[in-house]
Design a protein around this motif. Structure first.
Motif, PDB file in Angstrom:
ATOM      1  N   GLN A   1       0.834  -1.199   0.000  1.00  6.85           N
ATOM      2  CA  GLN A   1       0.000   0.000   0.000  1.00  6.85           C
ATOM      3  C   GLN A   1       0.872   1.254   0.000  1.00  6.85           C
ATOM      4  OE1 GLN A   1      -2.152   0.971   3.587  1.00  6.85           O
ATOM      5  NE2 GLN A   1      -3.832   1.874   2.408  1.00  6.85           N
ATOM      6  N   LYS A   2       1.910   1.263   0.820  1.00  4.06           N
ATOM      7  CA  LYS A   2       2.815   2.419   0.865  1.00  4.06           C
ATOM      8  C   LYS A   2       3.524   2.618  -0.474  1.00  4.06           C
ATOM      9  CE  LYS A   2       6.710   4.451   3.376  1.00  4.06           C
ATOM     10  NZ  LYS A   2       6.847   5.422   2.356  1.00  4.06           N
ATOM     11  N   LEU A   3       3.986   1.539  -1.080  1.00  3.98           N
ATOM     12  CA  LEU A   3       4.643   1.646  -2.384  1.00  3.98           C
ATOM     13  C   LEU A   3       3.704   2.259  -3.421  1.00  3.98           C
ATOM     14  CD1 LEU A   3       6.463  -1.803  -2.455  1.00  3.98           C
ATOM     15  CD2 LEU A   3       7.583   0.433  -2.548  1.00  3.98           C
ATOM     16  N   VAL A   4       2.467   1.807  -3.439  1.00  6.27           N
ATOM     17  CA  VAL A   4       1.490   2.301  -4.414  1.00  6.27           C
ATOM     18  C   VAL A   4       1.158   3.770  -4.157  1.00  6.27           C
ATOM     19  CG1 VAL A   4      -0.897   2.075  -5.220  1.00  6.27           C
ATOM     20  CG2 VAL A   4       0.537   0.044  -4.958  1.00  6.27           C
ATOM     21  N   LEU A   5       0.942   4.126  -2.904  1.00  6.61           N
ATOM     22  CA  LEU A   5       0.628   5.523  -2.593  1.00  6.61           C
ATOM     23  C   LEU A   5       1.794   6.451  -2.917  1.00  6.61           C
ATOM     24  CD1 LEU A   5      -1.358   5.084   0.731  1.00  6.61           C
ATOM     25  CD2 LEU A   5      -2.262   5.787  -1.504  1.00  6.61           C
ATOM     26  N   ASP A   6       3.013   6.013  -2.621  1.00  7.93           N
ATOM     27  CA  ASP A   6       4.186   6.817  -2.957  1.00  7.93           C
ATOM     28  C   ASP A   6       4.318   6.998  -4.470  1.00  7.93           C
ATOM     29  OD1 ASP A   6       4.751   7.020  -0.254  1.00  7.93           O
ATOM     30  OD2 ASP A   6       6.438   5.606  -0.313  1.00  7.93           O
TER      31      ASP A   6
ATOM     32  N   LYS B   1      14.946   6.990 -19.120  1.00  9.87           N
ATOM     33  CA  LYS B   1      13.800   7.495 -19.884  1.00  9.87           C
ATOM     34  C   LYS B   1      12.539   7.692 -19.036  1.00  9.87           C
ATOM     35  CE  LYS B   1      15.249   5.861 -24.349  1.00  9.87           C
ATOM     36  NZ  LYS B   1      14.943   5.115 -25.544  1.00  9.87           N
ATOM     37  N   GLU B   2      12.381   6.864 -18.001  1.00 11.83           N
ATOM     38  CA  GLU B   2      11.166   6.941 -17.185  1.00 11.83           C
ATOM     39  C   GLU B   2      11.536   6.789 -15.700  1.00 11.83           C
ATOM     40  OE1 GLU B   2       7.631   5.153 -19.662  1.00 11.83           O
ATOM     41  OE2 GLU B   2       9.334   3.758 -19.715  1.00 11.83           O
ATOM     42  N   PRO B   3      12.146   7.840 -15.133  1.00 11.67           N
ATOM     43  CA  PRO B   3      12.686   7.739 -13.779  1.00 11.67           C
ATOM     44  C   PRO B   3      11.646   7.427 -12.698  1.00 11.67           C
ATOM     45  CG  PRO B   3      12.846   9.996 -14.606  1.00 11.67           C
ATOM     46  CD  PRO B   3      12.402   9.142 -15.738  1.00 11.67           C
ATOM     47  N   GLU B   4      10.401   7.909 -12.849  1.00 10.04           N
ATOM     48  CA  GLU B   4       9.386   7.622 -11.837  1.00 10.04           C
ATOM     49  C   GLU B   4       9.033   6.131 -11.824  1.00 10.04           C
ATOM     50  OE1 GLU B   4       8.811   9.991 -14.211  1.00 10.04           O
ATOM     51  OE2 GLU B   4       8.984  11.860 -13.077  1.00 10.04           O
ATOM     52  N   LYS B   5       8.961   5.555 -13.004  1.00  9.56           N
ATOM     53  CA  LYS B   5       8.690   4.118 -13.097  1.00  9.56           C
ATOM     54  C   LYS B   5       9.867   3.328 -12.540  1.00  9.56           C
ATOM     55  CE  LYS B   5       5.549   4.577 -16.989  1.00  9.56           C
ATOM     56  NZ  LYS B   5       5.274   4.255 -18.393  1.00  9.56           N
ATOM     57  N   SER B   6      11.065   3.763 -12.861  1.00  6.96           N
ATOM     58  CA  SER B   6      12.271   3.118 -12.340  1.00  6.96           C
ATOM     59  C   SER B   6      12.273   3.142 -10.819  1.00  6.96           C
ATOM     60  CB  SER B   6      13.514   3.835 -12.870  1.00  6.96           C
ATOM     61  OG  SER B   6      14.676   3.356 -12.252  1.00  6.96           O
ATOM     62  N   GLN B   7      11.897   4.270 -10.261  1.00  5.71           N
ATOM     63  CA  GLN B   7      11.877   4.408  -8.809  1.00  5.71           C
ATOM     64  C   GLN B   7      10.878   3.445  -8.181  1.00  5.71           C
ATOM     65  OE1 GLN B   7      11.413   8.441  -7.457  1.00  5.71           O
ATOM     66  NE2 GLN B   7      11.512   7.861  -5.305  1.00  5.71           N
ATOM     67  N   PHE B   8       9.723   3.254  -8.804  1.00  9.83           N
ATOM     68  CA  PHE B   8       8.711   2.320  -8.305  1.00  9.83           C
ATOM     69  C   PHE B   8       9.288   0.901  -8.264  1.00  9.83           C
ATOM     70  CE2 PHE B   8       4.019   0.854  -9.122  1.00  9.83           C
ATOM     71  CZ  PHE B   8       3.882   0.505  -7.792  1.00  9.83           C
ATOM     72  N   TRP B   9       9.968   0.503  -9.321  1.00  4.54           N
ATOM     73  CA  TRP B   9      10.605  -0.820  -9.370  1.00  4.54           C
ATOM     74  C   TRP B   9      11.682  -0.952  -8.299  1.00  4.54           C
ATOM     75  CZ3 TRP B   9       9.923  -5.136 -12.597  1.00  4.54           C
ATOM     76  CH2 TRP B   9       8.956  -4.997 -13.599  1.00  4.54           C
ATOM     77  N   LYS B  10      12.532   0.075  -8.167  1.00  8.17           N
ATOM     78  CA  LYS B  10      13.627   0.014  -7.193  1.00  8.17           C
ATOM     79  C   LYS B  10      13.095  -0.007  -5.774  1.00  8.17           C
ATOM     80  CE  LYS B  10      17.979   0.190  -5.852  1.00  8.17           C
ATOM     81  NZ  LYS B  10      18.044  -0.484  -4.575  1.00  8.17           N
ATOM     82  N   GLU B  11      12.100   0.793  -5.497  1.00  2.00           N
ATOM     83  CA  GLU B  11      11.519   0.798  -4.154  1.00  2.00           C
ATOM     84  C   GLU B  11      10.869  -0.545  -3.829  1.00  2.00           C
ATOM     85  OE1 GLU B  11       9.001   4.261  -4.052  1.00  2.00           O
ATOM     86  OE2 GLU B  11      10.709   5.595  -3.680  1.00  2.00           O
TER      87      GLU B  11
END
Length: 135
Positions: A13-18, A54-64
């Motif tokens: 839930q935290k990952l998704v909200l972030d 190219k898509e840093p926000e998506k990358s961050q979601f994967w890394k987190e």
């Protein structure tokens, strides 16, 4: 010994909200994450590198998500490699990949099982928090 959830649902839930707060389009990665689990830990881990430029926000979601998996497994007594890696440093990438390849079969199975459940939780929360515009 009783079953232990290790807080996967709360962590998801935290990952998704972030991710939603940063960029709602990142939430579209949830299903991709869940599907990629079948390809193994190395490929799941490496996806954040592919998306980084190219898509840093998506990358961050994967890394987190990977960071959360490592923390959950660590709390359970298993160490999952999670070295800091620069996308431009081939040696770091090779070293991290090698660590993942050298996990025992039992460790791989445990990590994949927990990652699968974490991704299932992420998908569930994503479906709850997506707005019509994000679909």
């Amino acid at each position: 010994m009783a079953w232990q959830s290790y807080g996967l649902d709360r962590a998801a839930q935290k990952l998704v909200l972030d991710a939603r707060q940063r960029n709602s389009q990142s939430l579209n990665q949830a299903h991709k994450m869940r599907m990629s689990v079948a390809y193994g830990l190395e490929r799941f881990w490496g996806e954040h590198l592919r998306l980084q430029s190219k898509e840093p926000e998506k990358s961050q979601f994967w890394k987190e998500t990977w960071d959360t998996l490592a923390k959950v497994l660590n709390d359970a007594g298993m160490t999952l490699p999670n070295d800091p890696v620069s996308v431009t440093n081939t040696r770091q990438i090779q070293a991290m990949s090698e660590k993942l390849w050298t996990l025992t079969i039992e460790e791989q199975r445990i990590a994949i099982a927990v990652l699968t459940q974490l991704c299932d939780c992420i998908v569930w929360w994503t479906q709850r928090y997506k707005t019509r515009e994000e679909e």
